[in-house]
Design a protein around this motif. Structure first.
Motif, mmCIF file in Angstrom:
data_model
loop_
_atom_site.group_PDB
_atom_site.id
_atom_site.type_symbol
_atom_site.label_atom_id
_atom_site.label_comp_id
_atom_site.label_asym_id
_atom_site.label_seq_id
_atom_site.Cartn_x
_atom_site.Cartn_y
_atom_site.Cartn_z
ATOM 1 N N ILE A 204 0.855 -1.214 0.000
ATOM 2 C CA ILE A 204 0.000 0.000 0.000
ATOM 3 C C ILE A 204 0.880 1.248 0.000
ATOM 4 C CG2 ILE A 204 -1.650 1.356 1.369
ATOM 5 C CD1 ILE A 204 -2.754 -1.363 2.389
ATOM 6 N N ARG A 205 1.878 1.225 0.856
ATOM 7 C CA ARG A 205 2.769 2.390 0.974
ATOM 8 C C ARG A 205 3.468 2.666 -0.361
ATOM 9 N NH1 ARG A 205 4.450 1.059 5.605
ATOM 10 N NH2 ARG A 205 6.340 -0.063 5.025
ATOM 11 N N SER A 206 3.863 1.583 -1.032
ATOM 12 C CA SER A 206 4.545 1.753 -2.315
ATOM 13 C C SER A 206 3.624 2.407 -3.342
ATOM 14 C CB SER A 206 5.006 0.395 -2.848
ATOM 15 O OG SER A 206 5.933 -0.150 -1.950
ATOM 16 N N LEU A 207 2.361 1.995 -3.339
ATOM 17 C CA LEU A 207 1.412 2.587 -4.290
ATOM 18 C C LEU A 207 1.188 4.070 -3.967
ATOM 19 C CD1 LEU A 207 -1.252 -0.256 -4.580
ATOM 20 C CD2 LEU A 207 0.740 0.187 -6.008
ATOM 21 N N ILE A 208 1.091 4.365 -2.691
ATOM 22 C CA ILE A 208 0.906 5.782 -2.306
ATOM 23 C C ILE A 208 2.124 6.589 -2.745
ATOM 24 C CG2 ILE A 208 0.644 7.383 -0.361
ATOM 25 C CD1 ILE A 208 -0.985 5.213 1.065
ATOM 26 N N ARG A 209 3.288 6.016 -2.505
ATOM 27 C CA ARG A 209 4.524 6.707 -2.938
ATOM 28 C C ARG A 209 4.482 6.969 -4.440
ATOM 29 N NH1 ARG A 209 8.882 6.451 0.343
ATOM 30 N NH2 ARG A 209 8.929 5.005 2.074
ATOM 31 N N TRP A 210 4.119 5.927 -5.175
ATOM 32 C CA TRP A 210 4.127 6.058 -6.632
ATOM 33 C C TRP A 210 3.126 7.131 -7.090
ATOM 34 C CZ3 TRP A 210 6.739 5.073 -10.911
ATOM 35 C CH2 TRP A 210 6.073 5.315 -12.121
ATOM 36 N N ASN A 211 1.905 7.000 -6.606
ATOM 37 C CA ASN A 211 0.861 7.918 -7.076
ATOM 38 C C ASN A 211 1.173 9.373 -6.694
ATOM 39 O OD1 ASN A 211 -0.697 5.946 -8.323
ATOM 40 N ND2 ASN A 211 -1.773 5.440 -6.416
ATOM 41 N N ALA A 212 1.779 9.553 -5.502
ATOM 42 C CA ALA A 212 2.134 10.924 -5.075
ATOM 43 C C ALA A 212 3.155 11.508 -6.043
ATOM 44 C CB ALA A 212 2.688 10.902 -3.658
ATOM 45 N N ALA A 213 4.163 10.710 -6.358
ATOM 46 C CA ALA A 213 5.204 11.209 -7.265
ATOM 47 C C ALA A 213 4.618 11.414 -8.660
ATOM 48 C CB ALA A 213 6.367 10.229 -7.311
ATOM 49 N N ALA A 214 3.795 10.450 -9.107
ATOM 50 C CA ALA A 214 3.209 10.541 -10.457
ATOM 51 C C ALA A 214 2.369 11.812 -10.581
ATOM 52 C CB ALA A 214 2.363 9.303 -10.733
ATOM 53 N N MET A 215 1.632 12.139 -9.528
ATOM 54 C CA MET A 215 0.769 13.326 -9.572
ATOM 55 C C MET A 215 1.595 14.593 -9.810
ATOM 56 S SD MET A 215 -1.770 14.639 -6.577
ATOM 57 C CE MET A 215 -0.442 15.321 -5.637
ATOM 58 N N VAL A 216 2.708 14.700 -9.099
ATOM 59 C CA VAL A 216 3.548 15.889 -9.239
ATOM 60 C C VAL A 216 4.198 15.911 -10.632
ATOM 61 C CG1 VAL A 216 5.563 17.116 -8.313
ATOM 62 C CG2 VAL A 216 3.990 15.955 -6.759
ATOM 63 N N VAL A 217 4.698 14.753 -11.064
ATOM 64 C CA VAL A 217 5.392 14.704 -12.363
ATOM 65 C C VAL A 217 4.411 15.019 -13.496
ATOM 66 C CG1 VAL A 217 6.701 13.229 -13.928
ATOM 67 C CG2 VAL A 217 7.104 13.082 -11.474
ATOM 68 N N ARG A 218 3.202 14.444 -13.417
ATOM 69 C CA ARG A 218 2.201 14.690 -14.480
ATOM 70 C C ARG A 218 1.838 16.178 -14.549
ATOM 71 N NH1 ARG A 218 -1.181 9.829 -15.854
ATOM 72 N NH2 ARG A 218 -2.959 11.197 -16.212
ATOM 73 N N ALA A 219 1.614 16.766 -13.391
ATOM 74 C CA ALA A 219 1.233 18.190 -13.386
ATOM 75 C C ALA A 219 2.324 19.026 -14.035
ATOM 76 C CB ALA A 219 0.980 18.658 -11.955
ATOM 77 N N ASN A 220 3.575 18.709 -13.717
ATOM 78 C CA ASN A 220 4.684 19.526 -14.231
ATOM 79 C C ASN A 220 5.009 19.228 -15.681
ATOM 80 O OD1 ASN A 220 5.893 21.406 -12.080
ATOM 81 N ND2 ASN A 220 5.281 19.540 -11.009
#
Ligand SMILES: Cc1ncc(C[n+]2csc(CCOP(=O)(O)OP(=O)(O)O)c2C)c(N)n1
Ligand SMILES: [Mg+2]
Length: 1012
Positions: A204-220
């Motif tokens: 679960i933690r790994s997915l949260i880590r991934w999605n958090a990073a993906a959200m920032v990268v996608r926005a930028n």
């Protein structure tokens, strides 16, 4: 039996006026019921009855002057209460006994120690830094081990303390050690184990880590200007996850909920979890930092922009820790006042190690310890870095913080090393590993995590042969895997468990982590981590592999989010955990009932003239608050907050009436106990007397002002301060208060540049209204007369606490005494007061030349006096407008102007200013005790000549008269400038102004006050 009730000791005052009789003849009253209100030139206070019984006769009337011992009432009472003034109160008696017995003990001790002194043989001091007698040392250590084995840690601790005390008394100079070794506080044997499924939690933690990073990268990727942070949450994911899975209880209908202050720029992690929980969707994640259209996600925790999600604004570093401390304190205040139940709720605050350098972060930790806030837990994420580089490259931030918090009386739990270190530490027989840990500085620790296992072997373990040998059987990969405590869920769980159970003091968990954990070469432990917001494909692949995120290469290239199916074990587990803990966090709700605004008649006496009696608006306010304390709905909800200025504002009467909050009650008999306004501290006290601490007082105000959501009880905080030490001192907190939709009153007392005469430059506020005007939901007023104040305050109560509007009020009050007229009969007056202006007076005898005067605060009175002179001596008519709020007038003007520009084809609307002044005659002159910018705000909405006077420049101490002359806002300048304005408008000849300049000795060569 009939008893006489006399005026009690009222301190230094004599001949004080009776302003209210609160009882009637024949009325049955109880002990402590207020019977009359008396008022000096500084404060008003109610006299309580010291007897119960029936009022037989009343010997005073309103307007009488009374002093100590004067006869007030006679009361027939069946059981007269004997005067107990000669009896020593129980508490005092105990104190005296304790003091006497300790004196006796001391003198006994002295005698014995003197005896010993005489017999003392000469000591040969053995010096040397090393161990000069290892055998003796090992005997002592063995004894200690035996004690620990037989009687436990506590006993060992006690003995060591006694040994230290003894050594100190014998003259040994024991250096104060504020630190423990650089290892975990909780020994392995005492670690409480989590009952969670570690594998699933890691997934679960790994997915949260991934999605958090993906959200920032996608926005930028879409808009590179948006920004965001990956490295912070990457370092803190475990710290949050353990809390979310096991500790933080949400608010629901059975429980009030724990309150969690999230570190501002770790927000992406909270959104990523909410996504897995099904509270946010992909579209919303894709609107990270795009908040203009509805549904976007705030960059940081902003309750104003996400009112159902975020509870606490934290991103301005230092506010979170202070707000959390005062929140925890306020929670205890509500419990001790019996307004909420004690449910064992906790306040958790997540902070960065760099953030701890803010003075606000550490500024209130003494209060937290002093008030035994065991409902408070700080978690400091020590990733050793801030934005530019290491927090303490040459030192150790964890040790530094440990020392500070221990010194302040906190329970400190260090979580430095992860479980992989446990066997190494257990085998560290020579102590060289701990020695190396102690000696290595943060700059080195950071550098090691930016390299690899071989580097760590060489630089860290390679320092001593003993440590080198310790890891000789480990591969470089094994060494690299040696984890930090903050990334180890077992260690974090044990720390949180201990923190939650701690009693009597606040806890700080100091956890060591790695900034940008898992980001590899692109951002792990490197100085630029903080601002890394883009990851290239290789970095993303590395991140996926590092945390085993089940995405294909193509999905990684597309930077897809990953959300397992609703019925997957991960989602089921995550939801189950939250259901068990009562719901989701963060979430913002309110079930608070509104407070019914008090009836108009409570304010009625403020609508009558005070006759010849002079008073300041500060005093009028305190009178009004005293009245409000008689309203059964409002009284218990009022939270008066004062930073050591109660006597300045004449509020000392509140001490006895409603008590000063003190969690320990009052352990001493106050020096002034016999007096009416004695300093009464009590556990259920209502006043928050904050001491000289504006930031703390404001934090209390925010806690009380958001009580409706955090505790589901609407409260009315009223924070009174020296207006100069208001917005400009606590400006950032004021924005946080606005963001969190605090409701309540801020009272800038002793306001204005010239009303506060003697205090000088740093006390004289001539701009707080301008700062107030910058906060969109701050409604501000600068009233002159008591009825204006009453109308404004009542409306504030109605709007905020009855109608639950998310605004807050800033009202300035002054300390200048003058008589107050009755409210004008005109029915529209109250509406005008609230909208910002109304006509208060008109001189219209001559009907030749006219001028419009607009004034606020005490300068309105100068205008009224100036207008009278103009009428009498120059035959000039005028209309005088009391402007209660230039700020509100401007807001109305802006809105109307915008409407008209957007609707060019429609009939233009009129601003309120235009409605008032549009049809009036003559030029306009405005003035206040603030900078000209204050009144200039309405210039665009006036289609006539407009001139303003104000107090631009540095304040200085002098008499009020001299100050007003200096800043050119006294009646003489108003007359002179008025004549000059009329001449400039070619309505009169210029000679009148010239004459006035001469008459009033105005120096036309004096530079602008701003240049002096
Ligand atoms: C008052 C204030 N000053 C500056 C900043 C800009 N800022 C945001 S995060 C940050 C560094 C934070 O470092 P740290 O507290 O160690 O948090 P970490 O990201 O390392 O967890 C800075 C300087 C801010 N948000 N607030
Ligand atoms: Mg940091």
């Amino acid at each position: 039996m009939t008893e006489k009730l006399l005026v009690p000791d009222i301190g230094d005052f004599e001949n004080v006026e009776v302003i209210e009789i609160l009882v009637e003849k024949g009325q049955q009253i109880e002990k402590n019921d207020p019977v009359v209100t008396i008022e000096s030139d500084k404060s008003s206070v109610e006299i309580p009855s010291s007897l119960s019984g029936k009022v037989e006769s009343i010997s005073v009337k309103v307007g009488d002057k009374v002093s100590k011992g004067d006869f007030l009432l006679s009361i027939s009472s069946p059981n007269p209460i004997s005067s107990s003034s000669n009896d020593v109160p129980k508490n005092t008696e105990n104190l005296i006994q304790e003091a006497e017995s300790s004196l006796k003990k001391n003198s006994e001790q002295k005698i014995t120690s003197e005896k010993v002194e005489k017999e003392k043989p000469e000591i040969i001091q053995v010096v040397g830094n090393g161990d000069i007698d290892p055998l003796e040392t090992s005997e002592w250590l063995e004894s200690l081990s035996d004690v620990i084995q037989k009687d436990g840690n506590e006993r060992a601790h006690y003995l060591i303390k006694e040994l230290i005390n003894k050594a100190y008394m014998k003259g040994a100079n024991i250096p104060y050690t504020q630190n423990t070794p650089y290892i975990n506080t909780i020994p392995v044997s005492e670690e409480k184990k989590s009952n969670g499924d570690q594998n699933i939690e890691r997934r679960i933690r790994s997915l949260i880590r991934w999605n958090a990073a993906a959200m920032v990268v996608r926005a930028n990727k879409k808009f590179p200007e948006l920004g965001g942070h990956i490295g912070t949450f990457a370092s803190a994911a475990t710290l949050y996850d353990v809390g979310m899975n096991h500790f933080w209880r949400a608010k629901n209908n059975k429980f009030g909920g724990d309150l969690v202050y999230f570190q501002g720029h770790s927000a992406p992690g909270m959104y990523a979890r909410a996504f897995l929980e099904g509270r946010l969707n992909e579209k919303q994640l894709d609107s990270f930092r795009q908040e203009v259209n509805p549904g976007g996600l705030s960059s940081y925790p902003h309750p104003w922009l996400m009112p159902k999600f975020w509870q606490f604004p934290t991103v301005s570093m230092g506010l979170g820790p202070m707000l959390a401390i005062y929140q925890a304190r306020y929670m205890k205040y509500l419990i001790n006042r019996g307004l909420i139940k004690d449910e064992g709720r906790k306040v958790w605050a997540f902070l960065g190690d760099g953030e701890m350098d803010e003075p606000e972060s550490l500024g209130a930790i003494g209060l937290a310890a002093r008030e035994n806030l065991d409902n408070l837990i700080f978690v400091v994420n020590c990733n050793l870095q801030r934005l530019d580089g290491p927090v303490r490259g040459n030192g150790k931030i964890i040790q530094e913080l440990e020392g500070i918090f221990r010194g302040a009386g906190w329970n400190v739990i260090k979580v430095i090393w992860g479980s992989y270190w446990d066997p190494l530490l257990a085998n560290d027989k020579t102590g060289h590993l701990v020695k190396t840990m102690n000696e290595t500085v943060d700059g080195e620790y950071q550098a090691m995590k930016a390299r690899d296992g071989a580097y760590v072997r060489e630089k860290f373990f390679g320092k001593y042969t003993e440590t080198k040998d310790l890891v000789s059987s480990l591969s470089d990969k094994d060494i690299w895997r040696l984890n930090r405590g903050g990334h180890d869920p077992h260690k974090v769980f044990a720390a949180y468990d201990k923190a939650s159970k701690n009693i009597g003091s606040p806890t700080v968990v100091i956890a060591k982590t790695i900034k940008g954990y898992g980001m590899g070469k692109s951002g792990e432990s490197v100085n630029t981590t903080h601002q890394t917001k883009k990851l290239d494909i290789d970095d993303l692949m590395y991140y996926r592999d590092r945390f085993d995120v089940p995405l294909t290469d193509q999905q990684v290239k597309n930077i897809e989010y990953y959300k397992p199916d609703q019925n997957s074990p991960e989602i089921k587990y995550l939801k189950e955990k939250r259901i068990k803990l009562g719901g989701f966090i963060p979430e913002r709700t309110s079930y608070a009932k509104p407070i019914k605004a008090p009836p108009k008649d409570i304010f009625d006496n403020m609508k009558e003239s005070t006759g010849k009696k002079e008073m300041s608006t500060t005093m009028a306010l305190v009178r009004m608050l005293t009245n409000l304390l008689r309203d059964k709905n409002v009284a218990p909800r009022m939270v008066p907050i004062i930073p050591d200025e109660a006597r300045t504002f004449g509020m000392e009467g509140f001490f006895q009436k409603i008590g000063i909050y003190a969690h320990e009650g009052q352990k001493y008999e106050p020096e002034d106990s016999a007096q009416l306004s004695s300093y009464k501290e009590e556990k259920s006290g209502q006043v928050l007397e904050e001491g000289i601490n504006e930031a703390g007082a404001m934090s209390s105000w925010i806690a009380a002002g958001t009580s409706y959501t955090n505790h589901d009880i609407e409260m009315i905080p009223i924070y009174l301060f020296y207006s100069m030490f208001g917005f400009q001192r606590i400006g950032d907190f004021a924005w946080a208060g606005a963001d969190s939709q605090s409701r309540g009153f801020l009272i800038g007392a002793t306001a204005g540049r010239t009303t506060l005469a003697g205090e000088g430059l740093q006390h004289q506020d001539g701009h707080s209204h301008l700062i107030a005007s910058t906060i969109p939901n701050c409604v501000s007023y600068d009233p002159t007369f008591h009825y204006e104040l009453a109308v404004i305050f009542r409306e504030g109560l109605r709007r905020m606490h009855e109608k639950k509007e998310n605004v807050f009020y800033y009202i300035t009050t002054m300390n200048e005494n003058y008589p107050h007229p009755a409210i004008p009969k005109d029915k529209t007056c109250e509406e005008g007061i609230l909208k910002g202006m109304y006509k208060i007076k008109e001189f219209s005898k001559y009907k030749k030349t006219k001028i419009q005067f607009l004034g606020s605060g005490t300068i309105l009175r100068e205008m009224m006096a100036g207008a009278e002179i103009l009428q009498k001596e120059y035959q000039i008519d005028s209309e005088i407008w009391s402007v209660t709020s230039f700020n509100e007038l401007r807001r109305d003007g802006l809105e109307v102007e915008r409407y008209n520009l957007l609707n060019p084809d429609k009939e233009p609307k009129k601003s309120y200013v235009e409605k008032c002044l549009g049809k009036t005659e003559g030029p306009i002159m405005a003035a206040s005790d603030y900078m000209r910018m204050n009144s200039d705000q309405i210039r665009p909405y006036v289609n006539k000549s407009f001139y303003s006077l104000g107090t631009d420049g540095f304040g200085r101490s002098d008499t009020r008269k001299n100050l007003r002359n200096f800043f050119e806002v006294d009646k003489e300048h108003i007359v002179t400038y008025g004549l000059s304005v009329l001449a400039k408008e070619q309505l009169i000849a210029s000679k009148y102004a010239k004459e006035a300049i001469k008459k009033y000795k105005i120096d036309i060569n004096k530079p602008m006050p701003t240049k002096l």
